[in-house]
Structure formats: structure tokens, C-alpha cells
Scaffold this active site. Sequence first.
Site, PDB file in Angstrom:
ATOM      1  N   HIS A  46      21.227  38.911  16.861  1.00 24.41           N
ATOM      2  CA  HIS A  46      20.430  39.699  17.806  1.00 24.41           C
ATOM      3  C   HIS A  46      20.444  38.991  19.157  1.00 24.41           C
ATOM      4  O   HIS A  46      20.647  37.772  19.239  1.00 24.41           O
ATOM      5  CB  HIS A  46      19.002  39.842  17.314  1.00 24.41           C
ATOM      6  CG  HIS A  46      18.855  40.760  16.147  1.00 24.41           C
ATOM      7  ND1 HIS A  46      17.635  41.269  15.765  1.00 24.41           N
ATOM      8  CD2 HIS A  46      19.758  41.255  15.269  1.00 24.41           C
ATOM      9  CE1 HIS A  46      17.798  42.046  14.700  1.00 24.41           C
ATOM     10  NE2 HIS A  46      19.074  42.044  14.376  1.00 24.41           N
ATOM     11  N   GLU A  48      18.049  38.078  21.088  1.00 27.32           N
ATOM     12  CA  GLU A  48      17.083  36.996  21.182  1.00 27.32           C
ATOM     13  C   GLU A  48      17.598  35.718  20.519  1.00 27.32           C
ATOM     14  O   GLU A  48      17.491  34.627  21.090  1.00 27.32           O
ATOM     15  CB  GLU A  48      15.751  37.386  20.504  1.00 27.32           C
ATOM     16  CG  GLU A  48      15.100  38.608  21.080  1.00 27.32           C
ATOM     17  CD  GLU A  48      15.456  39.912  20.362  1.00 27.32           C
ATOM     18  OE1 GLU A  48      14.576  40.774  20.240  1.00 27.32           O
ATOM     19  OE2 GLU A  48      16.617  40.051  19.913  1.00 27.32           O
ATOM     20  N   CYS A  76      12.116  41.981  16.692  1.00 26.83           N
ATOM     21  CA  CYS A  76      11.858  42.279  15.284  1.00 26.83           C
ATOM     22  C   CYS A  76      11.218  41.064  14.614  1.00 26.83           C
ATOM     23  O   CYS A  76      11.035  40.015  15.236  1.00 26.83           O
ATOM     24  CB  CYS A  76      13.172  42.635  14.584  1.00 26.83           C
ATOM     25  SG  CYS A  76      14.289  41.223  14.388  1.00 26.83           S
TER      26      CYS A  76
END
Length: 147
Positions: A46, A48, A76
Amino acid sequence: MQEALTLAARAASTGEVPVGAVVVRDGVIVGRGWNAPISELDPSAHAEIRALRDAAKQIGNYRLPGCDLYVTLEPCIMCCGAILHARMRRVTFGASDPKTGACGSVLNVFAEKRLNHQTEVSAGLLAKECGAVLSVFFAARRATRVI
């Protein structure tokens, strides 16, 4: 957040969900990431996580105290966990994620006071722009499906 939007566009150009993230320390970007789980065959790739990894390498420490994360989409659960373990000071996100958002939309990981680190959260920075990038991407995907 503007740089995160640029990184989101980079993800979209490769067919990935357009999410971008940057880690900032003392006003300087020290980590960049964009979604790449499909191209990297890695469910943890992801934006991040990739930004945290980049920042950790740049700083030379897996802990990132005093650092702030700017991301175009609400993180998430997995990303929130990594953010907590990195000891990030603050997360600022653009668009809310009503399906998997873990900063208040579905649940709020950062509101749990029993955790050993507290990360501040700010929501809605350039929310309209961040949401539009996602809307355009998914509209294009729906339009290309053959029914």
C-alpha cells in the site's frame, strides 16, 4: 498532500488503485509511496507502507517519531498498525474510505487509548481532489468492463 496526489496519479498510470502517500519530517519529504500491490505481487504494498519503508531507509531507523504521514485515502487496518509501530506523530488523509477506513469510517484504530502509542489524525485535507482521483479511476474501470 499535493505530492501525495502526484504519487496517486503514478499508481493509476500503472493500473493500481490511485493512492499516494508522503512522510514529512521538519517540513521535508523523507518518504514517498504509491499503491503497488498488483505490480509487486505484494498485498502489503500500500502507499502508506511503501512511504514508511522509504522514510525508514532515508532516516536510518524503523521508528519515525516526529514524522507526519499525508495520504490521499484513509488508511486501512494494516496501514494503521504499521503507522503505530513506526511511532508516527500524525496522519493526515484526504478522502474517507467507507469500506475499509480504519481512522473513523469503519473503525478507529487511533482512538484506542490502550495502545502504547498515540498518533494524531486529521481528516479531509484536499478531500474533494483526493476523492475525485478515485472516482475517475473506478468510473473508467467500470466503463471498460464488458457485460
